[in-house]
Structures are given as structure tokens and as C-alpha cells.
Design a protein around this motif. Sequence first.
Motif, PDB file in Angstrom:
ATOM      1  N   MET A  99      22.916 -32.328-118.169  1.00  0.00           N
ATOM      2  CA  MET A  99      22.519 -31.046-118.747  1.00  0.00           C
ATOM      3  C   MET A  99      22.290 -30.034-117.632  1.00  0.00           C
ATOM      4  N   GLU A 100      23.174 -29.042-117.564  1.00  0.00           N
ATOM      5  CA  GLU A 100      23.129 -28.079-116.470  1.00  0.00           C
ATOM      6  C   GLU A 100      21.817 -27.310-116.426  1.00  0.00           C
ATOM      7  N   ASN A 101      21.289 -26.956-117.598  1.00  0.00           N
ATOM      8  CA  ASN A 101      20.047 -26.185-117.609  1.00  0.00           C
ATOM      9  C   ASN A 101      18.876 -27.002-117.080  1.00  0.00           C
ATOM     10  N   VAL A 102      18.904 -28.307-117.328  1.00  0.00           N
ATOM     11  CA  VAL A 102      17.841 -29.178-116.816  1.00  0.00           C
ATOM     12  C   VAL A 102      17.915 -29.264-115.295  1.00  0.00           C
ATOM     13  N   VAL A 103      19.130 -29.409-114.763  1.00  0.00           N
ATOM     14  CA  VAL A 103      19.301 -29.469-113.313  1.00  0.00           C
ATOM     15  C   VAL A 103      18.847 -28.160-112.675  1.00  0.00           C
ATOM     16  N   SER A 104      19.239 -27.047-113.283  1.00  0.00           N
ATOM     17  CA  SER A 104      18.844 -25.744-112.752  1.00  0.00           C
ATOM     18  C   SER A 104      17.334 -25.567-112.777  1.00  0.00           C
ATOM     19  N   ASP A 105      16.714 -25.898-113.909  1.00  0.00           N
ATOM     20  CA  ASP A 105      15.261 -25.761-114.032  1.00  0.00           C
ATOM     21  C   ASP A 105      14.535 -26.663-113.036  1.00  0.00           C
ATOM     22  N   ALA A 106      15.047 -27.885-112.871  1.00  0.00           N
ATOM     23  CA  ALA A 106      14.428 -28.823-111.939  1.00  0.00           C
ATOM     24  C   ALA A 106      14.529 -28.300-110.510  1.00  0.00           C
ATOM     25  N   PHE A 107      15.706 -27.819-110.150  1.00  0.00           N
ATOM     26  CA  PHE A 107      15.896 -27.300-108.796  1.00  0.00           C
ATOM     27  C   PHE A 107      15.003 -26.094-108.534  1.00  0.00           C
ATOM     28  N   LEU A 108      14.941 -25.169-109.480  1.00  0.00           N
ATOM     29  CA  LEU A 108      14.097 -23.984-109.302  1.00  0.00           C
ATOM     30  C   LEU A 108      12.617 -24.363-109.268  1.00  0.00           C
ATOM     31  N   GLY A 109      12.243 -25.385-110.038  1.00  0.00           N
ATOM     32  CA  GLY A 109      10.864 -25.859-110.003  1.00  0.00           C
ATOM     33  C   GLY A 109      10.516 -26.461-108.649  1.00  0.00           C
ATOM     34  N   VAL A 110      11.436 -27.262-108.109  1.00  0.00           N
ATOM     35  CA  VAL A 110      11.230 -27.848-106.785  1.00  0.00           C
ATOM     36  C   VAL A 110      11.140 -26.736-105.739  1.00  0.00           C
ATOM     37  N   ALA A 111      12.033 -25.751-105.847  1.00  0.00           N
ATOM     38  CA  ALA A 111      12.030 -24.634-104.897  1.00  0.00           C
ATOM     39  C   ALA A 111      10.687 -23.901-104.931  1.00  0.00           C
ATOM     40  N   THR A 112      10.169 -23.679-106.125  1.00  0.00           N
ATOM     41  CA  THR A 112       8.884 -22.993-106.261  1.00  0.00           C
ATOM     42  C   THR A 112       7.767 -23.777-105.598  1.00  0.00           C
ATOM     43  N   GLU A 113       7.799 -25.100-105.753  1.00  0.00           N
ATOM     44  CA  GLU A 113       6.784 -25.942-105.121  1.00  0.00           C
ATOM     45  C   GLU A 113       6.912 -25.932-103.598  1.00  0.00           C
ATOM     46  N   ILE A 114       8.139 -25.976-103.107  1.00  0.00           N
ATOM     47  CA  ILE A 114       8.340 -25.984-101.657  1.00  0.00           C
ATOM     48  C   ILE A 114       7.681 -24.771-101.010  1.00  0.00           C
ATOM     49  N   PHE A 115       7.838 -23.607-101.667  1.00  0.00           N
ATOM     50  CA  PHE A 115       7.386 -22.362-101.058  1.00  0.00           C
ATOM     51  C   PHE A 115       6.053 -21.873-101.623  1.00  0.00           C
ATOM     52  N   SER A 116       5.352 -22.732-102.335  1.00  0.00           N
ATOM     53  CA  SER A 116       4.093 -22.316-102.963  1.00  0.00           C
ATOM     54  C   SER A 116       3.035 -21.917-101.935  1.00  0.00           C
ATOM     55  N   ALA A 117       3.124 -22.461-100.728  1.00  0.00           N
ATOM     56  CA  ALA A 117       2.124 -22.153 -99.700  1.00  0.00           C
ATOM     57  C   ALA A 117       2.701 -21.285 -98.589  1.00  0.00           C
ATOM     58  N   GLY A 118       3.822 -20.623 -98.863  1.00  0.00           N
ATOM     59  CA  GLY A 118       4.410 -19.754 -97.847  1.00  0.00           C
ATOM     60  C   GLY A 118       5.826 -20.173 -97.482  1.00  0.00           C
ATOM     61  N   VAL A 119       6.452 -19.355 -96.648  1.00  0.00           N
ATOM     62  CA  VAL A 119       7.843 -19.567 -96.272  1.00  0.00           C
ATOM     63  C   VAL A 119       7.948 -19.885 -94.783  1.00  0.00           C
ATOM     64  N   THR A 120       8.701 -20.920 -94.467  1.00  0.00           N
ATOM     65  CA  THR A 120       9.038 -21.255 -93.079  1.00  0.00           C
ATOM     66  C   THR A 120      10.502 -21.668 -93.059  1.00  0.00           C
ATOM     67  N   TRP A 121      11.083 -21.683 -91.883  1.00  0.00           N
ATOM     68  CA  TRP A 121      12.471 -22.141 -91.784  1.00  0.00           C
ATOM     69  C   TRP A 121      12.588 -23.611 -92.175  1.00  0.00           C
ATOM     70  N   GLY A 122      11.566 -24.393 -91.879  1.00  0.00           N
ATOM     71  CA  GLY A 122      11.607 -25.796 -92.268  1.00  0.00           C
ATOM     72  C   GLY A 122      11.722 -25.962 -93.774  1.00  0.00           C
ATOM     73  N   LYS A 123      10.983 -25.127 -94.504  1.00  0.00           N
ATOM     74  CA  LYS A 123      11.042 -25.206 -95.970  1.00  0.00           C
ATOM     75  C   LYS A 123      12.388 -24.710 -96.486  1.00  0.00           C
ATOM     76  N   VAL A 124      12.955 -23.716 -95.808  1.00  0.00           N
ATOM     77  CA  VAL A 124      14.280 -23.238 -96.195  1.00  0.00           C
ATOM     78  C   VAL A 124      15.308 -24.358 -96.038  1.00  0.00           C
ATOM     79  N   VAL A 125      15.236 -25.083 -94.929  1.00  0.00           N
ATOM     80  CA  VAL A 125      16.145 -26.200 -94.705  1.00  0.00           C
ATOM     81  C   VAL A 125      15.948 -27.267 -95.774  1.00  0.00           C
ATOM     82  N   SER A 126      14.692 -27.537 -96.122  1.00  0.00           N
ATOM     83  CA  SER A 126      14.431 -28.563 -97.146  1.00  0.00           C
ATOM     84  C   SER A 126      15.006 -28.150 -98.495  1.00  0.00           C
ATOM     85  N   LEU A 127      15.023 -26.846 -98.785  1.00  0.00           N
ATOM     86  CA  LEU A 127      15.618 -26.359-100.028  1.00  0.00           C
ATOM     87  C   LEU A 127      17.104 -26.695-100.069  1.00  0.00           C
ATOM     88  N   TYR A 128      17.790 -26.476 -98.950  1.00  0.00           N
ATOM     89  CA  TYR A 128      19.216 -26.792 -98.877  1.00  0.00           C
ATOM     90  C   TYR A 128      19.446 -28.294 -98.947  1.00  0.00           C
TER      91      TYR A 128
END
Length: 213
Positions: A99-128
Motif C-alpha cells: 500500500m503506497e499510502n502506508v509506505v508514504s505515511d510511515a516514511f514521513l512519520g519516521v522523518a518527523t521523528e528523526i528531526f523532532s529535536a532539530g536538524v543536523t547533517w547526520g539526521k539528513v543522512v539517516s533520512l536517506y
Amino acid sequence: MEVLRRSSVFAAEVLDVFDRSLSDKELVSQSKALCRDYILSRLNQNGLGWSKSELNFTPPNAALAEVTMVLLCLGDELECIQPSLYRNVARQLNISVAMENVVSDAFLGVATEIFSAGVTWGKVVSLYAVAGALAVDCVRQGYPSTVQVLVDSLGQFVRKFLVHWLKRRGGWTEIMKCVVKKDLAPEQPWLSSTVESIKYFLTTMYVYIMKEP
């Protein structure tokens, strides 16, 4: 002398691209191009034999080529530190890649959690790295069309949450400060904090995404 002259002209052209202020649209486009390149690398790395044409791949311009190499290098390092973290991500999140919408929602949810405490290059790499791992899951399970959904979802997240951060740093070229130029060996401090934060959300994001508002 002619070779040196041509190299100087090439360097000047590359610098000129980054001297001007990039628009939001250009930064999002670059981020998606880097994502396609990252995913392509991970698919081929896992023996899935994808070609650039299958990913609607547009070759990066000269200015992005070195950024791509650095991003992949840092991704390799991050994935080597915690290999199990970036494998079978769909299973860790307990989602169906059918289900594409589930994958998209999951990815965006993970992305939101990664950057919940701020942005760093390390977190950007982890997103990729998460995007690459999910893409491998999708193709391996027979849903290659979901790969483009991941690329588009990353672009959507960058546009909403990261584009201004990238602008303040002059664009993607600043990521090259994360490596030692001679061998592209990454500096370590940002990696440890990223790994610690990502351990938690990969085991809890499904509950977070699926809970009732």
C-alpha cells in the motif's frame, strides 16, 4: 597547462552554481535527485539489478556529483555502524509495502521523528538511509512503483521542513564538510547521536502513525 586551464574553468562553473541563492524548487529537485541516486546505489548493492532508467533517473549535474559521492559515503558509514537498523525497515515498522499510502505515511512519520529535536547533517543522512532501505524492501517484495512514492515523499518533507535549513547553509555543498577530503572518512560525533535517536523510533513508529488522532 591546457588541462589545468580547463580544470579551473570547470571549478569556476561549479562554484558559480552554488554562489547564487537556490530557490526552494531547485533545492527540492536536488534533494530528490540525490534520493534517486542513493536508492539506485542501495538497490544495486543488494543485487536487485536496477538501472537508472527504471528510476526515472536524471544524471546529476557536475555540481551535485561530488555531493552524491559524499552522501553515499556517509550513508555507508552510518549503515555499517548499525547494519540491522537499516535492513528490513518495513518489517521493523510492521507495515505492508503493498500500500503506497502506508509506505508514504510511515516514511514521513519516521522523518518527523528523526528531526523532532532539530536538524543536523547526520539526521539528513539517516533520512536517506531509511529511504534506501525501504526502497530495497519495496522492490524485493515486488512493488517497484512504490520507489517513486518514496522519492516524492522525501521531496515533500524537504519542501516543508528542510529547505530553509538547507538555504541557510548555502545548499547541499556544506555536507562535504562532514568528510575528510583525502579519503572521504566521516567525522564521528554526529553519527553516534543519530544512531541513538533512530534506534527508538524504528521500533515505535507504526504505533505512532496508526494511532487515532
